[in-house]
Design an enzyme around this catalytic site. Structure first.
Site, PDB file in Angstrom:
ATOM      1  N   HIS A  96       0.925  -1.242   0.093  1.00 51.78           N
ATOM      2  CA  HIS A  96       0.065   0.016  -0.032  1.00 51.78           C
ATOM      3  C   HIS A  96       0.936   1.373  -0.031  1.00 51.78           C
ATOM      4  O   HIS A  96       2.025   1.108   0.404  1.00 51.78           O
ATOM      5  CB  HIS A  96      -0.905  -0.042   1.160  1.00 51.78           C
ATOM      6  CG  HIS A  96      -1.503   1.350   1.434  1.00 51.78           C
ATOM      7  ND1 HIS A  96      -2.648   1.765   0.594  1.00 51.78           N
ATOM      8  CD2 HIS A  96      -1.392   2.292   2.174  1.00 51.78           C
ATOM      9  CE1 HIS A  96      -3.251   2.897   1.051  1.00 51.78           C
ATOM     10  NE2 HIS A  96      -2.401   2.939   1.862  1.00 51.78           N
ATOM     11  N   CYS A 147      -4.268   1.744  -4.949  1.00 53.58           N
ATOM     12  CA  CYS A 147      -3.492   3.020  -4.286  1.00 53.58           C
ATOM     13  C   CYS A 147      -2.076   3.544  -5.086  1.00 53.58           C
ATOM     14  O   CYS A 147      -1.778   4.585  -4.914  1.00 53.58           O
ATOM     15  CB  CYS A 147      -3.364   2.490  -2.589  1.00 53.58           C
ATOM     16  SG  CYS A 147      -2.233   1.067  -2.590  1.00 53.58           S
TER      17      CYS A 147
END
Length: 143
Positions: free
Chosen positions: A40, A114
């Site tokens: 992430h 992301c």
């Protein structure tokens, strides 16, 4: 004697733009060393970290967190991507514009995650892409 002109590098901006990378799984501890992993990421500028996540609504999936403290993930490292001349208000305006492309219900692990958001944000803020290894597994999955 000929005097040479010393060229100075053009200053690319006043404010640092960082990519904060997080481990999604403990397996990254091993996979990282092989150039793999599931990550992430968020973009940090002016003391705010911006990231993108999924939800079922047509509203933005971009959110703000305290830098290096994104809930649900284990912080791995911060990478200086470049610098920007945009002030805090201009960065917020830029993120609001980018949010039109990043609704929560458009999130896709392979094609719009992301890391894709962070790459677009870093290109817009600092003119540089994120390191390829951060989103390598998504690119491999597209093949």
């Amino acid at each position: 004697m000929i005097c040479g002109v010393i060229k100075r590098k053009k200053k690319t901006g006043s404010h640092p733009v960082y990519l904060n990378v997080y481990d999604i799984t403990p397996m990254n501890g091993y996979a990282y060393w092989f150039g793999l992993g599931i990550y992430h990421s968020g973009v940090q500028v002016h003391g705010v970290e911006y990231a993108f996540g999924a939800h079922e609504y047509t509203t933005t999936g971009i959110f703000e967190v305290e830098p290096k403290r994104c809930p649900g993930f284990m912080f791995r490292k911060s990478i200086l991507i470049g610098r920007t001349d945009l002030g805090p208000r201009e960065v917020r305006t830029f993120m609001e514009k980018l949010s039109e492309e990043y609704a929560g219900n458009t999130y896709n692990l392979i094609t719009k995650n992301c890391n894709h958001f962070c790459n677009d944000a870093c290109l817009g803020l600092a003119g540089k892409s994120i390191p390829h290894w951060v989103n390598r597994l998504a690119r491999l999955a597209e093949l």
